[in-house]
Design an enzyme around this catalytic site. Structure first.
Site, PDB file in Angstrom:
ATOM      1  N   GLU A  74       5.220  37.634   5.870  1.00 22.56           N
ATOM      2  CA  GLU A  74       4.971  37.725   4.577  1.00 22.56           C
ATOM      3  C   GLU A  74       6.075  38.047   3.740  1.00 22.56           C
ATOM      4  O   GLU A  74       6.378  37.845   2.595  1.00 22.56           O
ATOM      5  CB  GLU A  74       3.702  39.068   4.341  1.00 22.56           C
ATOM      6  N   GLU A  93      -3.942  39.731  11.376  1.00 17.50           N
ATOM      7  CA  GLU A  93      -4.728  40.840  10.849  1.00 17.50           C
ATOM      8  C   GLU A  93      -6.341  40.381  11.201  1.00 17.50           C
ATOM      9  O   GLU A  93      -6.967  41.363  11.492  1.00 17.50           O
ATOM     10  CB  GLU A  93      -4.746  40.469   9.079  1.00 17.50           C
TER      11      GLU A  93
HETATM   12  N1  COA Z   1      -0.320  26.746   6.028  1.00 15.32           N
HETATM   13  C1  COA Z   1      -0.542  25.652   6.120  1.00 15.32           C
HETATM   14  N2  COA Z   1      -0.144  24.369   7.052  1.00 15.32           N
HETATM   15  C2  COA Z   1       0.335  24.905   8.301  1.00 15.32           C
HETATM   16  C3  COA Z   1       0.610  26.088   8.362  1.00 15.32           C
HETATM   17  C4  COA Z   1       0.424  27.255   7.265  1.00 15.32           C
HETATM   18  N3  COA Z   1       0.573  28.537   7.420  1.00 15.32           N
HETATM   19  N4  COA Z   1       1.265  26.583   9.745  1.00 15.32           N
HETATM   20  C5  COA Z   1       1.428  25.208   9.986  1.00 15.32           C
HETATM   21  N5  COA Z   1       0.793  24.397   9.243  1.00 15.32           N
HETATM   22  C6  COA Z   1       0.805  22.851   9.685  1.00 15.32           C
HETATM   23  C7  COA Z   1       2.184  22.320   9.383  1.00 15.32           C
HETATM   24  O1  COA Z   1       2.441  21.996   7.918  1.00 15.32           O
HETATM   25  C8  COA Z   1       1.896  21.078  10.234  1.00 15.32           C
HETATM   26  O2  COA Z   1       1.136  20.133   9.423  1.00 15.32           O
HETATM   27  P1  COA Z   1       1.568  18.519   9.330  1.00 15.32           P
HETATM   28  O3  COA Z   1       1.248  18.213  10.956  1.00 15.32           O
HETATM   29  O4  COA Z   1       0.579  17.836   8.371  1.00 15.32           O
HETATM   30  O5  COA Z   1       2.984  18.229   8.843  1.00 15.32           O
HETATM   31  C9  COA Z   1       1.008  21.351  11.203  1.00 15.32           C
HETATM   32  O6  COA Z   1       0.486  22.588  10.939  1.00 15.32           O
HETATM   33  C10 COA Z   1       1.707  21.725  12.756  1.00 15.32           C
HETATM   34  O7  COA Z   1       2.783  22.855  12.230  1.00 15.32           O
HETATM   35  P2  COA Z   1       4.334  22.575  12.698  1.00 15.32           P
HETATM   36  O8  COA Z   1       5.163  23.473  11.759  1.00 15.32           O
HETATM   37  O9  COA Z   1       4.765  21.032  12.707  1.00 15.32           O
HETATM   38  O10 COA Z   1       4.586  23.080  13.893  1.00 15.32           O
HETATM   39  P3  COA Z   1       5.555  23.716  14.805  1.00 15.32           P
HETATM   40  O11 COA Z   1       5.253  23.918  16.258  1.00 15.32           O
HETATM   41  O12 COA Z   1       7.062  22.919  14.605  1.00 15.32           O
HETATM   42  O13 COA Z   1       5.890  25.339  13.885  1.00 15.32           O
HETATM   43  C11 COA Z   1       5.140  27.346  13.092  1.00 15.32           C
HETATM   44  C12 COA Z   1       4.819  26.108  14.184  1.00 15.32           C
HETATM   45  C13 COA Z   1       3.945  28.283  13.251  1.00 15.32           C
HETATM   46  C14 COA Z   1       6.542  28.084  13.524  1.00 15.32           C
HETATM   47  C15 COA Z   1       5.262  26.782  11.895  1.00 15.32           C
HETATM   48  O14 COA Z   1       4.206  25.920  11.317  1.00 15.32           O
HETATM   49  C16 COA Z   1       5.159  27.685  10.653  1.00 15.32           C
HETATM   50  O15 COA Z   1       6.397  28.348  10.492  1.00 15.32           O
HETATM   51  N6  COA Z   1       4.135  27.815   9.903  1.00 15.32           N
HETATM   52  C17 COA Z   1       4.176  28.656   8.823  1.00 15.32           C
HETATM   53  C18 COA Z   1       3.942  30.260   9.141  1.00 15.32           C
HETATM   54  C19 COA Z   1       3.707  31.130   7.785  1.00 15.32           C
HETATM   55  O16 COA Z   1       4.542  31.378   7.217  1.00 15.32           O
HETATM   56  N7  COA Z   1       2.638  31.455   7.785  1.00 15.32           N
HETATM   57  C20 COA Z   1       2.153  32.152   6.510  1.00 15.32           C
HETATM   58  C21 COA Z   1       2.038  33.634   6.924  1.00 15.32           C
HETATM   59  S1  COA Z   1       1.630  34.752   5.479  1.00 15.32           S
END
Ligand code: COA
Length: 242
Positions: free
Chosen positions: A135, A115
């Protein structure tokens, strides 16, 4: 202008550089980032020295992984949230910036990440960039304009497929969809955005703003109204020279 917790803002030779700076959380968008962004976007809007802006994300892994999930269950009750939203409509502000904005995208571009990119006018991505709207899986819909800006960028059915099925797309598909203008190697991402920004900044700033206004406002008008708008803006520009 500096000292933000979640952003870095720098200004150089007519270009405003705005960096989402929470790499430890993949630049997830939290309440503090909303407040910081609001302040910086206001400053950009009111600063005639800024001819063009570049939005990018700090760190190797992501431009922005969407809304901060750790704040997801702690949002204020609806009435308070609505009040805050009216007072600080960061997205309206972003979309109404008179200067062109270029998004330099890499890694994860999810949820509010897409966005924010869609609030920009030109999007450049590196090949490993992945886009998605998670979402639905959280029982919410995009709240930063995505339901309106995404279909305008890539069309109704592609936007709805991404929204309703949470399908992730990669940079090449995003390019085919028209979601990004260009794909460039990651090492060249900032340089490409800068070259584009410098080119834009080299032109008459009033002409640049007028072109953006004609396109952006015109897209929500009938063709006839859009042509009238173009004519008014064009006459203002030529009027300055007579
Ligand atoms: N909010 C808060 N923290 C987040 C985040 C989010 N949307 N996305 C990633 N992080 C944090 C993780 O908790 C992690 O923190 P930590 O190291 O303290 O555990 C750090 O960022 C790295 O993320 P990680 O998940 O370990 O990386 P990855 O490469 O394994 O996966 C993603 C990457 C993007 C696939 C995964 O982080 C993810 O699915 N994030 C959420 C996406 C989401 O649903 N966003 C909301 C949209 S409305």
């Amino acid at each position: 202008m500096n000292g933000f917790q979640t952003l870095i803002y720098e200004k150089k030779e007519g270009i405003g550089y705005l960096t989402l700076n929470r790499p430890e959380a993949l630049n997830a968008y939290n309440i503090q980032m909303r407040d910081d962004l609001y302040e910086v976007l206001l400053a950009i809007r009111d600063d005639d020295e800024v001819r063009v802006g570049i939005l990018k994300g700090a760190g190797e892994k992501a431009f922005c992984a969407g809304a901060d999930l750790s704040e997801f269950l702690t949002v204020p009750p609806p009435v308070a949230a609505r009040r805050v939203r009216f007072a600080r409509d960061v997205w309206q502000l972003f979309l109404s910036l008179p200067q062109p904005m270029i998004a330099a995208l890499h890694g994860y571009v999810l949820g509010s990440g897409i966005e924010m990119a869609l609030c920009c006018d030109i999007r450049i991505a590196s090949p490993e960039t992945r886009f998605g709207l998670p979402e639905m899986g959280l029982g919410i819909i995009p709240a930063a304009g995505g339901t309106q800006t995404l279909p305008r960028a890539i069309g109704r059915s592609r936007a709805l497929e991404m929204l309703l099925t949470n399908r992730r797309i990669e940079a090449d598909e995003a390019y085919q969809f028209g979601l990004v203008n260009r794909i460039v190697p990651k090492k060249d991402l900032l340089h490409t955005a800068e070259e584009m920004a410098k080119k834009i900044a080299s032109y008459d700033p009033v002409a640049v703003r007028s072109a953006k206004e004609a396109v952006v406002r015109g897209m929500d008008m009938s063709l006839q109204d859009g042509l009238n708008l173009e004519s008014i803006l064009g006459s203002r520009l030529t009027g300055r020279r007579t």
